[in-house]
Write a protein that holds these residues in place. Structure first.
Motif, PDB file in Angstrom:
ATOM      1  N   ILE A 184      35.625  38.807  35.923  1.00 53.04           N
ATOM      2  CA  ILE A 184      36.393  40.010  35.590  1.00 53.04           C
ATOM      3  C   ILE A 184      35.692  40.733  34.452  1.00 53.04           C
ATOM      4  N   ALA A 185      35.531  42.047  34.590  1.00 48.93           N
ATOM      5  CA  ALA A 185      34.992  42.883  33.518  1.00 48.93           C
ATOM      6  C   ALA A 185      36.032  43.948  33.186  1.00 48.93           C
ATOM      7  N   VAL A 186      36.426  44.035  31.910  1.00 48.25           N
ATOM      8  CA  VAL A 186      37.401  45.026  31.450  1.00 48.25           C
ATOM      9  C   VAL A 186      36.685  46.011  30.544  1.00 48.25           C
ATOM     10  N   ASP A 187      36.566  47.248  30.999  1.00 49.99           N
ATOM     11  CA  ASP A 187      35.816  48.281  30.282  1.00 49.99           C
ATOM     12  C   ASP A 187      36.786  49.199  29.547  1.00 49.99           C
ATOM     13  N   ASP A 188      36.450  49.569  28.308  1.00 48.36           N
ATOM     14  CA  ASP A 188      37.324  50.470  27.555  1.00 48.36           C
ATOM     15  C   ASP A 188      36.953  51.936  27.750  1.00 48.36           C
ATOM     16  N   ALA A 189      36.173  52.241  28.789  1.00 47.19           N
ATOM     17  CA  ALA A 189      35.828  53.623  29.106  1.00 47.19           C
ATOM     18  C   ALA A 189      37.064  54.341  29.657  1.00 47.19           C
ATOM     19  N   ALA A 190      36.929  55.645  29.916  1.00 42.27           N
ATOM     20  CA  ALA A 190      38.037  56.443  30.433  1.00 42.27           C
ATOM     21  C   ALA A 190      38.615  55.820  31.694  1.00 42.27           C
ATOM     22  N   GLY A 191      39.927  55.703  31.750  1.00 47.44           N
ATOM     23  CA  GLY A 191      40.579  55.096  32.898  1.00 47.44           C
ATOM     24  C   GLY A 191      40.724  53.593  32.808  1.00 47.44           C
ATOM     25  N   LEU A 192      40.107  52.980  31.804  1.00 48.42           N
ATOM     26  CA  LEU A 192      40.158  51.530  31.597  1.00 48.42           C
ATOM     27  C   LEU A 192      39.864  50.764  32.889  1.00 48.42           C
ATOM     28  N   PRO A 193      38.658  50.971  33.468  1.00 48.03           N
ATOM     29  CA  PRO A 193      38.322  50.308  34.735  1.00 48.03           C
ATOM     30  C   PRO A 193      38.192  48.792  34.595  1.00 48.03           C
ATOM     31  N   VAL A 194      38.656  48.107  35.622  1.00 48.26           N
ATOM     32  CA  VAL A 194      38.576  46.649  35.692  1.00 48.26           C
ATOM     33  C   VAL A 194      37.869  46.289  36.989  1.00 48.26           C
ATOM     34  N   THR A 195      36.883  45.399  36.912  1.00 49.55           N
ATOM     35  CA  THR A 195      36.084  45.035  38.087  1.00 49.55           C
ATOM     36  C   THR A 195      36.104  43.530  38.294  1.00 49.55           C
ATOM     37  N   LEU A 196      36.402  43.107  39.522  1.00 54.91           N
ATOM     38  CA  LEU A 196      36.329  41.702  39.901  1.00 54.91           C
ATOM     39  C   LEU A 196      35.118  41.506  40.795  1.00 54.91           C
ATOM     40  N   THR A 197      34.403  40.423  40.588  1.00 55.34           N
ATOM     41  CA  THR A 197      33.245  40.103  41.415  1.00 55.34           C
ATOM     42  C   THR A 197      33.299  38.641  41.833  1.00 55.34           C
ATOM     43  N   GLY A 198      32.717  38.369  42.996  1.00 53.81           N
ATOM     44  CA  GLY A 198      32.637  36.997  43.456  1.00 53.81           C
ATOM     45  C   GLY A 198      31.690  36.180  42.598  1.00 53.81           C
ATOM     46  N   ALA A 199      31.820  34.883  42.663  1.00 53.75           N
ATOM     47  CA  ALA A 199      30.981  33.981  41.874  1.00 53.75           C
ATOM     48  C   ALA A 199      29.971  33.295  42.774  1.00 53.75           C
ATOM     49  N   ALA A 200      29.275  32.306  42.215  1.00 50.38           N
ATOM     50  CA  ALA A 200      28.263  31.576  42.986  1.00 50.38           C
ATOM     51  C   ALA A 200      28.881  30.838  44.160  1.00 50.38           C
ATOM     52  N   THR A 201      30.181  30.583  44.081  1.00 49.41           N
ATOM     53  CA  THR A 201      30.855  29.862  45.154  1.00 49.41           C
ATOM     54  C   THR A 201      31.016  30.717  46.405  1.00 49.41           C
ATOM     55  N   GLY A 202      30.850  32.050  46.275  1.00 50.54           N
ATOM     56  CA  GLY A 202      30.959  32.917  47.437  1.00 50.54           C
ATOM     57  C   GLY A 202      31.685  34.205  47.110  1.00 50.54           C
ATOM     58  N   PRO A 203      31.810  35.091  48.091  1.00 53.77           N
ATOM     59  CA  PRO A 203      32.461  36.379  47.855  1.00 53.77           C
ATOM     60  C   PRO A 203      33.971  36.238  47.694  1.00 53.77           C
ATOM     61  N   ILE A 204      34.623  37.302  47.242  1.00 51.21           N
ATOM     62  CA  ILE A 204      36.080  37.330  47.175  1.00 51.21           C
ATOM     63  C   ILE A 204      36.630  37.218  48.590  1.00 51.21           C
ATOM     64  N   GLN A 205      37.570  36.310  48.774  1.00 48.39           N
ATOM     65  CA  GLN A 205      38.039  36.000  50.125  1.00 48.39           C
ATOM     66  C   GLN A 205      39.554  35.834  50.146  1.00 48.39           C
ATOM     67  N   ALA A 206      40.191  36.289  51.219  1.00 49.86           N
ATOM     68  CA  ALA A 206      41.631  36.117  51.403  1.00 49.86           C
ATOM     69  C   ALA A 206      41.890  35.536  52.782  1.00 49.86           C
ATOM     70  N   THR A 207      42.840  34.592  52.854  1.00 52.33           N
ATOM     71  CA  THR A 207      43.183  33.963  54.127  1.00 52.33           C
ATOM     72  C   THR A 207      44.690  33.998  54.325  1.00 52.33           C
ATOM     73  N   ALA A 208      45.107  34.541  55.449  1.00 51.17           N
ATOM     74  CA  ALA A 208      46.524  34.563  55.806  1.00 51.17           C
ATOM     75  C   ALA A 208      46.748  33.593  56.966  1.00 51.17           C
ATOM     76  N   VAL A 209      47.753  32.747  56.814  1.00 52.65           N
ATOM     77  CA  VAL A 209      48.141  31.836  57.895  1.00 52.65           C
ATOM     78  C   VAL A 209      49.518  32.281  58.361  1.00 52.65           C
TER      79      VAL A 209
END
Length: 226
Positions: free
Chosen positions: A129-154
């Protein structure tokens, strides 16, 4: 006479110093303020290692819909996130954290043929997670070495159990808000990466979390982005 004038000037200066009425140029500069604080703007620095936590904002839901302009998909009344602060530099800058948990509960679906939702989970944690104090206060999530961001619905359906897996290519972006101390994501696009042919090809995630608090500190104070 000169002695009296000198004495009067000395007393006047002494009174001014005592009252803090000194020229602005002589006032010490405030201490440097980090990106993340508690207690409001310029408050107490959030320490590296502290855990930030947030539920869904009141009266809101987390949604995972089949299109950006659709209301068909999965809706969850409960969701919680937790992240460990990794860096909190002096503003202006970007603070970083590791998202270690993102959970969902009390989920339902209005997809034709789906009778109930067994689970909605995310994989390949932790995320950066990166929290930037620039205009709009953007927040960015990125995947880690374990793999990309993933969602599973059962899902339970007329055709049996459906498992639908989705991945996000690139960054997952949102914005912080200092009024509600919240974090909002809108229509973050996931593409189907596995599962039944009956699963929708796309998923669009939206949610607002808040208040974001420093759960490590007594009273779990709300977090402010400077």
């Amino acid at each position: 006479m000169r002695m009296h004038r000198h004495l009067a000037a000395t007393v006047t200066l002494g009174a001014a110093l005592a009252l803090g009425a000194v020229p602005a140029s002589a006032t010490p500069h405030p201490a440097a303020t980090p990106v993340l604080t508690t207690g409001g703007a310029g408050g107490t620095a959030v320490a590296v290692g502290d855990v930030l936590a947030a539920p869904l904002a009141a009266t809101t839901r987390a949604t995972f819909f089949s299109a950006a302009n659709s209301t068909t998909g999965v809706t969850c009344a409960v969701s919680q996130l937790a992240a460990t602060v990794q860096s909190n530099p002096v503003a202006p800058a970007t603070a970083t954290a590791s998202l270690t948990a993102l959970t969902f509960g009390s989920c339902t679906s209005n997809v034709t043929g789906v009778t109930s939702v067994r689970s909605l989970t995310v994989g390949n944690l932790p995320y950066g997670i990166a929290v930037d104090d620039a205009a709009g206060l953007p927040v960015t999530l990125t995947g880690a070495a374990t793999g990309p961001i993933q969602a599973t619905a059962v899902l339970n359906s007329w055709f049996g159990t459906l498992t639908c897996t989705y991945q996000l290519s690139g960054a997952f972006t949102g914005n912080a808000d200092n009024t509600a101390h919240s974090l909002a994501f809108r229509n973050e696009h996931f593409a189907k990466s596995g599962g039944s042919l009956l699963c929708p090809a796309d998923g669009y995630f939206s949610a607002t979390y808040g208040a974001v608090t420093d759960s490590t500190q007594p009273g779990s104070p709300a977090v402010h982005v400077n």
